[in-house]
Design a protein around this motif. Structure first.
Motif, PDB file in Angstrom:
ATOM      1  N   THR A 112       0.830  -1.211   0.000  1.00 33.69           N
ATOM      2  CA  THR A 112       0.000   0.000   0.000  1.00 33.69           C
ATOM      3  C   THR A 112       0.861   1.257   0.000  1.00 33.69           C
ATOM      4  O   THR A 112       0.574   2.217  -0.726  1.00 33.69           O
ATOM      5  CB  THR A 112      -0.930   0.005   1.225  1.00 33.69           C
ATOM      6  OG1 THR A 112      -1.780  -1.147   1.176  1.00 33.69           O
ATOM      7  CG2 THR A 112      -1.783   1.264   1.255  1.00 33.69           C
ATOM      8  N   ILE A 113       1.916   1.254   0.795  1.00 36.55           N
ATOM      9  CA  ILE A 113       2.819   2.405   0.831  1.00 36.55           C
ATOM     10  C   ILE A 113       3.472   2.616  -0.529  1.00 36.55           C
ATOM     11  O   ILE A 113       3.617   3.755  -0.990  1.00 36.55           O
ATOM     12  CB  ILE A 113       3.888   2.213   1.923  1.00 36.55           C
ATOM     13  CG1 ILE A 113       3.249   2.336   3.310  1.00 36.55           C
ATOM     14  CG2 ILE A 113       5.010   3.244   1.777  1.00 36.55           C
ATOM     15  CD1 ILE A 113       4.188   2.037   4.450  1.00 36.55           C
ATOM     16  N   ALA A 114       3.853   1.514  -1.185  1.00 31.67           N
ATOM     17  CA  ALA A 114       4.468   1.621  -2.510  1.00 31.67           C
ATOM     18  C   ALA A 114       3.529   2.287  -3.513  1.00 31.67           C
ATOM     19  O   ALA A 114       3.966   2.967  -4.444  1.00 31.67           O
ATOM     20  CB  ALA A 114       4.868   0.232  -3.010  1.00 31.67           C
ATOM     21  N   THR A 115       2.223   2.100  -3.314  1.00 31.77           N
ATOM     22  CA  THR A 115       1.238   2.702  -4.212  1.00 31.77           C
ATOM     23  C   THR A 115       0.877   4.130  -3.810  1.00 31.77           C
ATOM     24  O   THR A 115       0.729   5.012  -4.669  1.00 31.77           O
ATOM     25  CB  THR A 115      -0.053   1.846  -4.213  1.00 31.77           C
ATOM     26  OG1 THR A 115       0.280   0.509  -4.611  1.00 31.77           O
ATOM     27  CG2 THR A 115      -1.078   2.422  -5.171  1.00 31.77           C
ATOM     28  N   VAL A 116       0.761   4.350  -2.500  1.00 32.40           N
ATOM     29  CA  VAL A 116       0.256   5.634  -2.004  1.00 32.40           C
ATOM     30  C   VAL A 116       1.336   6.719  -1.965  1.00 32.40           C
ATOM     31  O   VAL A 116       1.031   7.897  -2.204  1.00 32.40           O
ATOM     32  CB  VAL A 116      -0.351   5.441  -0.589  1.00 32.40           C
ATOM     33  CG1 VAL A 116      -0.656   6.776   0.058  1.00 32.40           C
ATOM     34  CG2 VAL A 116      -1.617   4.602  -0.686  1.00 32.40           C
ATOM     35  N   ALA A 117       2.586   6.340  -1.669  1.00 31.68           N
ATOM     36  CA  ALA A 117       3.647   7.341  -1.497  1.00 31.68           C
ATOM     37  C   ALA A 117       3.802   8.276  -2.709  1.00 31.68           C
ATOM     38  O   ALA A 117       3.884   9.500  -2.534  1.00 31.68           O
ATOM     39  CB  ALA A 117       4.969   6.660  -1.164  1.00 31.68           C
ATOM     40  N   PRO A 118       3.829   7.770  -3.958  1.00 31.74           N
ATOM     41  CA  PRO A 118       3.925   8.694  -5.099  1.00 31.74           C
ATOM     42  C   PRO A 118       2.711   9.608  -5.217  1.00 31.74           C
ATOM     43  O   PRO A 118       2.846  10.773  -5.632  1.00 31.74           O
ATOM     44  CB  PRO A 118       4.023   7.753  -6.309  1.00 31.74           C
ATOM     45  CG  PRO A 118       4.452   6.445  -5.763  1.00 31.74           C
ATOM     46  CD  PRO A 118       3.869   6.363  -4.397  1.00 31.74           C
ATOM     47  N   LEU A 119       1.541   9.083  -4.840  1.00 32.94           N
ATOM     48  CA  LEU A 119       0.334   9.915  -4.896  1.00 32.94           C
ATOM     49  C   LEU A 119       0.401  11.028  -3.857  1.00 32.94           C
ATOM     50  O   LEU A 119      -0.030  12.163  -4.122  1.00 32.94           O
ATOM     51  CB  LEU A 119      -0.912   9.049  -4.678  1.00 32.94           C
ATOM     52  CG  LEU A 119      -1.164   7.957  -5.726  1.00 32.94           C
ATOM     53  CD1 LEU A 119      -2.395   7.143  -5.357  1.00 32.94           C
ATOM     54  CD2 LEU A 119      -1.328   8.580  -7.102  1.00 32.94           C
ATOM     55  N   VAL A 163      10.439   6.957  -1.537  1.00 33.22           N
ATOM     56  CA  VAL A 163       9.872   6.003  -0.575  1.00 33.22           C
ATOM     57  C   VAL A 163       9.237   4.823  -1.301  1.00 33.22           C
ATOM     58  O   VAL A 163       9.367   3.666  -0.872  1.00 33.22           O
ATOM     59  CB  VAL A 163       8.824   6.698   0.319  1.00 33.22           C
ATOM     60  CG1 VAL A 163       8.095   5.679   1.189  1.00 33.22           C
ATOM     61  CG2 VAL A 163       9.492   7.752   1.195  1.00 33.22           C
ATOM     62  N   ALA A 164       8.563   5.087  -2.409  1.00 28.19           N
ATOM     63  CA  ALA A 164       7.813   4.039  -3.106  1.00 28.19           C
ATOM     64  C   ALA A 164       8.710   2.989  -3.742  1.00 28.19           C
ATOM     65  O   ALA A 164       8.368   1.793  -3.722  1.00 28.19           O
ATOM     66  CB  ALA A 164       6.924   4.667  -4.177  1.00 28.19           C
ATOM     67  N   ILE A 169      10.135  -2.710  -4.182  1.00 34.00           N
ATOM     68  CA  ILE A 169      11.163  -3.737  -4.361  1.00 34.00           C
ATOM     69  C   ILE A 169      11.099  -4.771  -3.248  1.00 34.00           C
ATOM     70  O   ILE A 169      11.089  -5.992  -3.496  1.00 34.00           O
ATOM     71  CB  ILE A 169      12.567  -3.089  -4.416  1.00 34.00           C
ATOM     72  CG1 ILE A 169      12.736  -2.296  -5.718  1.00 34.00           C
ATOM     73  CG2 ILE A 169      13.657  -4.162  -4.303  1.00 34.00           C
ATOM     74  CD1 ILE A 169      14.011  -1.483  -5.778  1.00 34.00           C
ATOM     75  N   PHE A 170      11.033  -4.310  -1.998  1.00 36.50           N
ATOM     76  CA  PHE A 170      11.018  -5.245  -0.882  1.00 36.50           C
ATOM     77  C   PHE A 170       9.676  -5.958  -0.752  1.00 36.50           C
ATOM     78  O   PHE A 170       9.629  -7.098  -0.283  1.00 36.50           O
ATOM     79  CB  PHE A 170      11.387  -4.523   0.419  1.00 36.50           C
ATOM     80  CG  PHE A 170      12.861  -4.262   0.549  1.00 36.50           C
ATOM     81  CD1 PHE A 170      13.728  -5.294   0.865  1.00 36.50           C
ATOM     82  CD2 PHE A 170      13.378  -2.995   0.338  1.00 36.50           C
ATOM     83  CE1 PHE A 170      15.089  -5.069   0.987  1.00 36.50           C
ATOM     84  CE2 PHE A 170      14.735  -2.755   0.451  1.00 36.50           C
ATOM     85  CZ  PHE A 170      15.598  -3.799   0.772  1.00 36.50           C
ATOM     86  N   TYR A 171       8.605  -5.305  -1.170  1.00 35.25           N
ATOM     87  CA  TYR A 171       7.305  -5.985  -1.170  1.00 35.25           C
ATOM     88  C   TYR A 171       7.356  -7.208  -2.078  1.00 35.25           C
ATOM     89  O   TYR A 171       6.950  -8.301  -1.689  1.00 35.25           O
ATOM     90  CB  TYR A 171       6.210  -5.027  -1.630  1.00 35.25           C
ATOM     91  CG  TYR A 171       4.895  -5.706  -1.927  1.00 35.25           C
ATOM     92  CD1 TYR A 171       4.050  -6.110  -0.894  1.00 35.25           C
ATOM     93  CD2 TYR A 171       4.506  -5.968  -3.239  1.00 35.25           C
ATOM     94  CE1 TYR A 171       2.845  -6.751  -1.160  1.00 35.25           C
ATOM     95  CE2 TYR A 171       3.307  -6.601  -3.515  1.00 35.25           C
ATOM     96  CZ  TYR A 171       2.477  -6.992  -2.475  1.00 35.25           C
ATOM     97  OH  TYR A 171       1.291  -7.626  -2.746  1.00 35.25           O
ATOM     98  N   ARG A 172       7.877  -7.015  -3.277  1.00 36.71           N
ATOM     99  CA  ARG A 172       7.950  -8.134  -4.217  1.00 36.71           C
ATOM    100  C   ARG A 172       8.964  -9.180  -3.757  1.00 36.71           C
ATOM    101  O   ARG A 172       8.765 -10.382  -3.958  1.00 36.71           O
ATOM    102  CB  ARG A 172       8.303  -7.621  -5.616  1.00 36.71           C
ATOM    103  CG  ARG A 172       7.234  -6.711  -6.209  1.00 36.71           C
ATOM    104  CD  ARG A 172       7.265  -6.741  -7.711  1.00 36.71           C
ATOM    105  NE  ARG A 172       6.203  -5.912  -8.279  1.00 36.71           N
ATOM    106  CZ  ARG A 172       5.033  -6.362  -8.655  1.00 36.71           C
ATOM    107  NH1 ARG A 172       4.744  -7.640  -8.506  1.00 36.71           N
ATOM    108  NH2 ARG A 172       4.139  -5.565  -9.197  1.00 36.71           N
TER     109      ARG A 172
END
Length: 201
Positions: A112-119, A163-164, A169-172
């Motif tokens: 979620t952070i990987a998706t939300v941080a750029p937004l 941040v994203a 990377i670590f999520y995957r």
């Protein structure tokens, strides 16, 4: 650095919070998903030897439960070894599902952070641009001041991407690691059932 953060506006603090959470999750998952705490080497052979020596004793079940994630699955099987092959397998599968949930803990948050941080970064930049152009008077604004204001606003976007990228990377990485370990645990669980019920030597 502090002056840049202050100039970037309140949205940068949300991005910083995301970065702190990201680092915490990555560190915690690295520690939790160590192979020694999930799939210790020789646990299968040690379990079979201990079972042959002492049977399905409460002491063996307790030691396996405290050993590792795989040990918890083996413990569920040993505790039901006197039941049919199907019941033993079902008990291990139930424990395996609970173990899988623990192995995947916080990974959805990281994704979620990987998706939300750029937004959040884009949101902060848009707010900054609105403030910059909203503050312009009838005579316009000094080009140098305008360029500086835009560059400061863009720090939000840069921060969000910074941040994203590691979060994704670590999520995957962790997702792939969990999937691989789960398959390995399933194979070892089936092997234990077949070995203890005499289907495999």
């Amino acid at each position: 650095m502090l002056s840049i953060i202050q100039a970037a506006g309140w949205t940068i603090w949300l991005i910083i919070l995301c970065s702190v959470i990201t680092v915490a999750i990555i560190g915690e998952r690295f520690w939790t998903l160590r192979r020694s705490s999930v799939l210790p080497e020789n646990l299968f052979s040690d379990t079979v030897q201990a079972f042959n020596a002492q049977g399905a004793s409460p002491d063996l079940v307790e030691k396996l439960s405290e050993n590792s994630f795989l040990g918890r699955i083996f413990a569920a099987g040993i505790a039901n070894v006197k039941s049919s092959r199907e019941i033993m397998k079902e008990s291990m599968e139930e424990t395996g599902r609970a173990v899988m949930v623990e192995m995947e803990r916080f990974l959805n948050g990281l994704g979620t952070i990987a998706t939300v941080a750029p937004l959040l970064g884009l949101f902060g930049t848009v707010i900054g641009m609105i403030d910059i152009f909203g503050a312009s008077g009838p005579q316009g604004q000094n080009p140098a001041q305008l360029a500086h204001g835009i560059s400061v606003a863009l720090y939000n976007t840069a921060g969000g991407i910074a941040v994203a990228v590691p979060a994704l990377i670590f999520y995957r990485h962790f997702r792939s690691k969990v999937d691989t370990m789960v398959v390995d645990m399933e194979q070892q669980g089936i092997k234990l059932v077949e070995t203890l019920h005499g289907d495999r030597k």
